[in-house]
Design a protein around this motif. Structure first.
Motif, short mmCIF file in Angstrom:
data_model
loop_
_atom_site.label_atom_id
_atom_site.label_comp_id
_atom_site.label_asym_id
_atom_site.label_seq_id
_atom_site.Cartn_x
_atom_site.Cartn_y
_atom_site.Cartn_z
N HIS A 5 18.04 26.83 63.62
CA HIS A 5 18.07 26.40 62.21
C HIS A 5 18.30 24.91 62.13
O HIS A 5 19.24 24.39 62.72
N ARG A 69 17.16 24.01 56.67
CA ARG A 69 17.74 25.24 56.11
C ARG A 69 18.92 24.89 55.21
O ARG A 69 19.16 25.53 54.19
N ALA A 70 19.67 23.87 55.61
CA ALA A 70 20.86 23.50 54.85
C ALA A 70 21.14 22.01 55.05
O ALA A 70 20.69 21.41 56.02
N LEU A 270 23.28 26.07 45.76
CA LEU A 270 22.25 26.95 46.32
C LEU A 270 20.98 26.95 45.50
O LEU A 270 21.01 26.89 44.27
N GLY A 274 17.47 30.19 49.04
CA GLY A 274 18.54 30.39 50.02
C GLY A 274 18.92 29.08 50.71
O GLY A 274 19.89 29.02 51.45
N GLN A 275 18.12 28.05 50.48
CA GLN A 275 18.48 26.73 50.98
C GLN A 275 19.77 26.30 50.28
O GLN A 275 19.99 26.67 49.12
N GLY A 276 20.57 25.49 50.95
CA GLY A 276 21.80 25.08 50.30
C GLY A 276 22.25 23.70 50.72
O GLY A 276 21.90 23.22 51.81
N LEU A 306 28.52 27.02 54.46
CA LEU A 306 27.15 26.88 54.97
C LEU A 306 26.80 28.09 55.86
O LEU A 306 25.73 28.69 55.73
N TYR A 309 26.56 31.26 53.39
CA TYR A 309 25.51 31.39 52.37
C TYR A 309 24.11 30.98 52.84
O TYR A 309 23.12 31.47 52.30
N SER A 310 23.99 30.07 53.78
CA SER A 310 22.64 29.67 54.21
C SER A 310 22.24 30.24 55.55
O SER A 310 21.05 30.36 55.85
#
Ligand code: IPM
Ligand code: MG
Length: 369
Positions: A5, A69-70, A270, A274-276, A306, A309-310
């Motif tokens: 990721h 992703r984050a 968010l 789903g990216q954060g 992180l 949630y991501s």
């Protein structure tokens, strides 16, 4: 080999440049413990980006953010950029990133760690065990509404902004809040100013109608002035609160103070994908920047969010949260929280030493299956 990721690291300005590297070390250790593969890219945002490129949000940063992703962010802003016009200030970079990634749901937990119960400005019995989550709408409302500006009318200047929410914007933030409430105490309080503002009358209507799909969650409504009062009168009555962008900005700072330490509070923003974006609630604190004084725990706890949630890695999140809890219980304190806890047991440490203590535990605590 499991997929890797990509995480974008944006230290930003001021103490962001100290707390972010500290938190990245913890992120790497936690990822390793749970067998997740992460890759890191770094970018510029805020004042440092203005200095290097003339823009608070360089295109390259937005491109990297969209491909990641984050995003882990430190803080933006400082006196060097305070005299710039609103449209080119460091804060614009943050707002641009929120809008550019569609980060509509901002989660701001206010959790009181038992070891810090006496740090609050409220009596300990009012806040002991406090665990409250503010869900703030982040890409709409008066922050982004048009028209906006300052114009000249009848030989004087007039400033104006527009508070606007469409049904779909209210609907989606309400769903996020109901879903989160379902995983907690199943109580949701929606905050508005429906006695005066039409935009929030619509807010109340839409939240109420979404609520019909969540009969297991107890929904209540408060006007924002009353909500502010209740937060400082009896904060433990709340589980999850959901509100618009401006009210959420204000109430989340109030909630932060209930815990007594801004240096402890993480946040997550968010997107539907789903990216954060994860960042501490505190700012860039230019007065203590570069002195190894800043509390890294808010950023470290943002890393925990992180994972949760991501990256869908709750074991890593738990590991970090338990490590922080234990480090505090062992008496380690940065300058901002040194006044709480048993004075005989308190050990004052700097940014790096605090992060090292968390790191030690993240590397050695048992993982829970
Ligand atoms: C926050 C901050 C920001 C906001 C500023 C820096 C633009 O106060 O994240 O709460 O108002 O949203
Ligand atoms: Mg704020």
């Amino acid at each position: 080999m499991a997929e890797s990721h990509q995480i974008l690291i944006l230290p930003g300005d001021g103490i962001g440049r100290e707390v972010v590297p500290a938190a990245v070390a913890v992120m790497e250790a936690a990822a390793k413990r749970v067998g997740l593969s992460l890759s890191f890219v770094e970018g510029l945002l805020g004042g440092c980006a203005i200095d290097a490129t003339g823009q608070p949000l360089p295109e390259e940063t937005l491109r990297l953010a969209k491909a990641s992703r984050a995003v882990l962010l430190g803080a933006v802003g400082g006196p060097a950029w305070d005299s710039l016009p609103t449209s080119s200030r460091p804060e614009r970079g943050l707002l641009g990133l929120r809008a550019g990634l569609g980060l509509f749901a901002n989660l701001r937990p206010a959790l009181l760690f038992p070891a810090l119960a006496d740090a609050s400005s409220l009596k300990p019995e009012l806040v002991a065990g406090l665990d409250l989550l503010i869900v703030r709408e982040l890409t709409g409302g008066i922050y982004f509404g048009e028209p906006r500006g300052i114009e000249v009318v009848n030989n004087e200047r007039r400033g104006f902004n527009t508070d606007v929410y469409s049904e779909h914007e209210i609907d989606r933030i309400a769903r996020v809040a109901f879903e989160l409430a379902r995983k907690r105490q199943r109580r949701l309080c929606s905050v508005d100013k429906a006695n005066v503002l039409e935009v929030t009358q619509l807010w109340r209507e839409v939240v109420t109608s979404v609520g019909k799909e969540y009969p297991d969650v107890e929904l209540s409504h408060l006007y924002v002035d009353n909500a502010g009062m209740q937060l400082v009168r009896a904060p433990k009555q709340f589980d999850v609160m959901v509100t618009g962008n401006l009210f959420g900005d204000i109430l989340s700072d109030v909630a932060a103070m209930l815990t007594g330490s801004l240096g402890m509070l993480p946040s997550a923003s968010l997107a539907a994908s789903g990216q954060g974006l994860y960042e501490p609630v505190h700012g860039s604190a230019p007065d203590i920047a570069g002195q190894d004084k800043a509390n890294p725990l808010a950023t470290i706890l943002s890393v925990s969010m992180l994972f949760r949630y991501s990256l869908d890695a709750p074991e890593a999140a738990d590991l970090i949260e338990r490590a922080v809890d234990q480090v505090l219980a062992e008496g380690y304190r940065t300058a901002d929280i040194v006044g709480s806890g048993d004075p005989a047991a308190v050990r004052e440490v700097g940014t790096r030493a605090m992060a090292d203590q968390v790191l030690r535990l993240v590397e050695t605590l048992e993982t829970r299956s």
